[in-house]
Design a protein around this motif. Sequence first.
Motif, mmCIF file in Angstrom:
data_model
loop_
_atom_site.group_PDB
_atom_site.id
_atom_site.type_symbol
_atom_site.label_atom_id
_atom_site.label_comp_id
_atom_site.label_asym_id
_atom_site.label_seq_id
_atom_site.Cartn_x
_atom_site.Cartn_y
_atom_site.Cartn_z
ATOM 1 N N LEU A 21 0.839 -1.191 0.000
ATOM 2 C CA LEU A 21 0.000 0.000 0.000
ATOM 3 C C LEU A 21 0.876 1.244 0.000
ATOM 4 C CD1 LEU A 21 -2.528 -1.174 2.726
ATOM 5 C CD2 LEU A 21 -3.025 -0.931 0.269
ATOM 6 N N LEU A 22 0.474 2.230 -0.800
ATOM 7 C CA LEU A 22 1.160 3.523 -0.827
ATOM 8 C C LEU A 22 0.511 4.475 0.162
ATOM 9 C CD1 LEU A 22 1.493 3.768 -4.668
ATOM 10 C CD2 LEU A 22 3.421 4.145 -3.141
ATOM 11 N N THR A 23 1.327 5.264 0.826
ATOM 12 C CA THR A 23 0.788 6.254 1.754
ATOM 13 C C THR A 23 0.272 7.467 0.991
ATOM 14 O OG1 THR A 23 3.003 7.181 2.029
ATOM 15 C CG2 THR A 23 2.258 5.584 3.681
ATOM 16 N N PRO A 24 -0.700 8.169 1.575
ATOM 17 C CA PRO A 24 -1.383 7.828 2.816
ATOM 18 C C PRO A 24 -2.335 6.661 2.594
ATOM 19 C CG PRO A 24 -2.422 9.739 1.828
ATOM 20 C CD PRO A 24 -1.217 9.421 0.982
ATOM 21 N N VAL A 25 -2.378 5.734 3.534
ATOM 22 C CA VAL A 25 -3.267 4.581 3.396
ATOM 23 C C VAL A 25 -4.672 5.065 3.763
ATOM 24 C CG1 VAL A 25 -3.673 2.194 4.035
ATOM 25 C CG2 VAL A 25 -1.336 3.089 3.975
ATOM 26 N N GLU A 26 -5.268 5.737 2.788
ATOM 27 C CA GLU A 26 -6.517 6.442 3.044
ATOM 28 C C GLU A 26 -7.209 6.718 1.713
ATOM 29 O OE1 GLU A 26 -7.777 10.870 4.744
ATOM 30 O OE2 GLU A 26 -5.962 9.903 5.491
ATOM 31 N N ALA A 27 -8.535 6.683 1.702
ATOM 32 C CA ALA A 27 -9.316 7.110 0.552
ATOM 33 C C ALA A 27 -9.641 8.593 0.707
ATOM 34 C CB ALA A 27 -10.600 6.291 0.455
ATOM 35 N N TYR A 28 -9.210 9.387 -0.280
ATOM 36 C CA TYR A 28 -9.533 10.819 -0.256
ATOM 37 C C TYR A 28 -9.779 11.295 -1.689
ATOM 38 C CZ TYR A 28 -4.396 11.293 -0.932
ATOM 39 O OH TYR A 28 -3.098 11.192 -1.381
ATOM 40 N N GLY A 30 -2.079 -8.933 6.231
ATOM 41 C CA GLY A 30 -1.143 -9.689 5.412
ATOM 42 C C GLY A 30 -0.527 -8.936 4.254
ATOM 43 N N PHE A 31 -0.709 -7.616 4.213
ATOM 44 C CA PHE A 31 -0.016 -6.846 3.188
ATOM 45 C C PHE A 31 1.484 -6.920 3.430
ATOM 46 C CE2 PHE A 31 -4.251 -5.162 2.757
ATOM 47 C CZ PHE A 31 -4.355 -4.845 1.412
ATOM 48 N N ALA A 32 2.238 -6.921 2.337
ATOM 49 C CA ALA A 32 3.686 -7.109 2.448
ATOM 50 C C ALA A 32 4.419 -5.835 2.811
ATOM 51 C CB ALA A 32 4.235 -7.660 1.135
ATOM 52 N N SER A 33 3.853 -4.682 2.447
ATOM 53 C CA SER A 33 4.638 -3.448 2.572
ATOM 54 C C SER A 33 3.745 -2.237 2.676
ATOM 55 C CB SER A 33 5.555 -3.294 1.349
ATOM 56 O OG SER A 33 4.767 -3.245 0.172
ATOM 57 N N ILE A 34 4.333 -1.176 3.214
ATOM 58 C CA ILE A 34 3.773 0.172 3.165
ATOM 59 C C ILE A 34 4.858 1.070 2.574
ATOM 60 C CG2 ILE A 34 2.946 2.147 4.501
ATOM 61 C CD1 ILE A 34 1.819 0.198 6.546
ATOM 62 N N TRP A 35 4.479 1.792 1.509
ATOM 63 C CA TRP A 35 5.435 2.637 0.788
ATOM 64 C C TRP A 35 5.135 4.104 1.043
ATOM 65 C CZ3 TRP A 35 9.323 -0.097 -0.912
ATOM 66 C CH2 TRP A 35 9.111 -1.421 -1.319
ATOM 67 N N LEU A 36 6.168 4.853 1.431
ATOM 68 C CA LEU A 36 6.016 6.271 1.754
ATOM 69 C C LEU A 36 6.501 7.127 0.599
ATOM 70 C CD1 LEU A 36 6.839 4.534 4.459
ATOM 71 C CD2 LEU A 36 6.572 6.747 5.509
ATOM 72 N N LEU A 47 6.241 5.008 11.905
ATOM 73 C CA LEU A 47 5.584 3.727 11.626
ATOM 74 C C LEU A 47 6.387 2.540 12.147
ATOM 75 C CD1 LEU A 47 4.181 4.295 8.013
ATOM 76 C CD2 LEU A 47 2.921 4.295 10.174
ATOM 77 N N SER A 48 7.690 2.727 12.279
ATOM 78 C CA SER A 48 8.505 1.629 12.809
ATOM 79 C C SER A 48 8.105 1.272 14.231
ATOM 80 C CB SER A 48 9.990 2.004 12.767
ATOM 81 O OG SER A 48 10.312 2.982 13.753
ATOM 82 N N ALA A 49 7.543 2.253 14.941
ATOM 83 C CA ALA A 49 7.167 2.023 16.336
ATOM 84 C C ALA A 49 5.768 1.432 16.482
ATOM 85 C CB ALA A 49 7.255 3.336 17.119
ATOM 86 N N VAL A 50 4.961 1.490 15.423
ATOM 87 C CA VAL A 50 3.589 0.983 15.529
ATOM 88 C C VAL A 50 3.368 -0.275 14.707
ATOM 89 C CG1 VAL A 50 2.676 3.268 16.064
ATOM 90 C CG2 VAL A 50 2.699 2.495 13.687
ATOM 91 N N THR A 51 4.422 -0.792 14.073
ATOM 92 C CA THR A 51 4.359 -2.046 13.332
ATOM 93 C C THR A 51 5.512 -2.940 13.769
ATOM 94 O OG1 THR A 51 5.677 -1.084 11.524
ATOM 95 C CG2 THR A 51 3.267 -0.972 11.320
ATOM 96 N N GLN A 52 5.389 -4.220 13.470
ATOM 97 C CA GLN A 52 6.431 -5.174 13.869
ATOM 98 C C GLN A 52 7.039 -5.949 12.706
ATOM 99 O OE1 GLN A 52 3.382 -5.212 15.991
ATOM 100 N NE2 GLN A 52 4.588 -3.680 17.097
ATOM 101 N N GLU A 53 6.246 -6.263 11.683
ATOM 102 C CA GLU A 53 6.713 -7.178 10.650
ATOM 103 C C GLU A 53 6.669 -6.616 9.239
ATOM 104 O OE1 GLU A 53 4.373 -10.683 11.004
ATOM 105 O OE2 GLU A 53 5.236 -11.284 12.927
ATOM 106 N N ILE A 54 5.705 -5.790 8.956
ATOM 107 C CA ILE A 54 5.519 -5.317 7.585
ATOM 108 C C ILE A 54 6.745 -4.531 7.123
ATOM 109 C CG2 ILE A 54 4.406 -3.119 8.195
ATOM 110 C CD1 ILE A 54 2.383 -3.740 5.888
ATOM 111 N N THR A 55 7.125 -4.725 5.867
ATOM 112 C CA THR A 55 8.255 -3.987 5.303
ATOM 113 C C THR A 55 7.849 -2.538 5.063
ATOM 114 O OG1 THR A 55 9.233 -5.939 4.281
ATOM 115 C CG2 THR A 55 9.785 -3.809 3.299
ATOM 116 N N LEU A 56 8.697 -1.625 5.479
ATOM 117 C CA LEU A 56 8.490 -0.204 5.222
ATOM 118 C C LEU A 56 9.493 0.238 4.157
ATOM 119 C CD1 LEU A 56 8.140 1.112 8.887
ATOM 120 C CD2 LEU A 56 6.311 0.442 7.318
ATOM 121 N N GLY A 57 9.040 1.091 3.267
ATOM 122 C CA GLY A 57 9.939 1.551 2.226
ATOM 123 C C GLY A 57 9.514 2.897 1.690
#
Length: 318
Positions: free
Chosen positions: A25-32, A54-60, A86-96
């Motif tokens: 998912l690309l940020t912001p993870v939001e519908a606007y 189960g999403f693999a990643s969040i992209w900023l 986001l590193s503090a509120v997630t544990q496993e998902i890849t951030l990029g």
Amino acid sequence: MNKHNMALPNSFTRVFAQNRLSIGLLTPVEAYPNSPFPTLAQHQSIAKLAEDAGFASIWLRDVPFYDPSFGDAAQLLDPFVYAGFLSAVTQEITLGTAGIVLPLRDPISVAKQAASVDMLTNGRFVLGLSTGDRPTEYPAFGVAFDERAERYRDSIEMIQRLHTEHYPRMKSQFYGALTGNLDLHPKPVNGRIPMMAVGRSRQPIEWLAKNMDAWIWSVDDERAIQEINASLAIAAGDKAPPKYGYATFFDLAANPDAPYQRFYNVVRIGRHALIERLLKHQELGVSHIALNLKPSQRSAQDVIDEMGDHVLPALQRG
């Protein structure tokens, strides 16, 4: 140090697995859909919801300014600052990042910021880098727009050397000089941080194949996907070619039987047709798809829940 000499960490391989398509998912993870500005309401809980689904990643995204001609201010927050949060509120998902507009940033600062996020996430960070798609930003930074391709390559070499060498020596064309008396810390948790090109970044296929671990573009045409992967394989020679994926604006229809539709750069589709499409793209060698929920007619929570309940499990089975 050659990037191919170091194994890729789990943060990368869980997103760009061999013969397996993953979804991010690309940020912001939001519908606007009706505003250039997101609310960022509940963004902590939504990030965790995406991870649990189960999403693999969040992209900023890296959007320094709001340009009205583009009509999208992205997530408003600086991507490195937001990744640290986001590193503090997630544990496993890849951030990029998808991607840092590299010619507008100092490469030493990018190297330090990326290594810091990598440490905070315990090695689950992927550094995506672009030349940006907004020419109006270049004059504000005092950077020549027609030098962006050369600056991109120059910066990447410096970042790689700062991450993988101790007391490196390098004379940069556009930036400073490393003379062997300074060492950057922290070093990446896993020896190096995977690098991903976002867009063509005005680089030839041969350069991307030799210098990038992955490539996210906007091309999702099936014939073009096959041609891209074939070109990358040829250009890489005896090395593993970069993994290919694409990003798209995404609107998951409430009707699960809705057919695939495309409205300029927006894909609108029901989950049954989506699953069929994703499995086909997996067969064609697409490694990852990054979804931008800006145009979604449904809330991000609803889309994440349906994807987590039906679409992502179908990919695992497929």
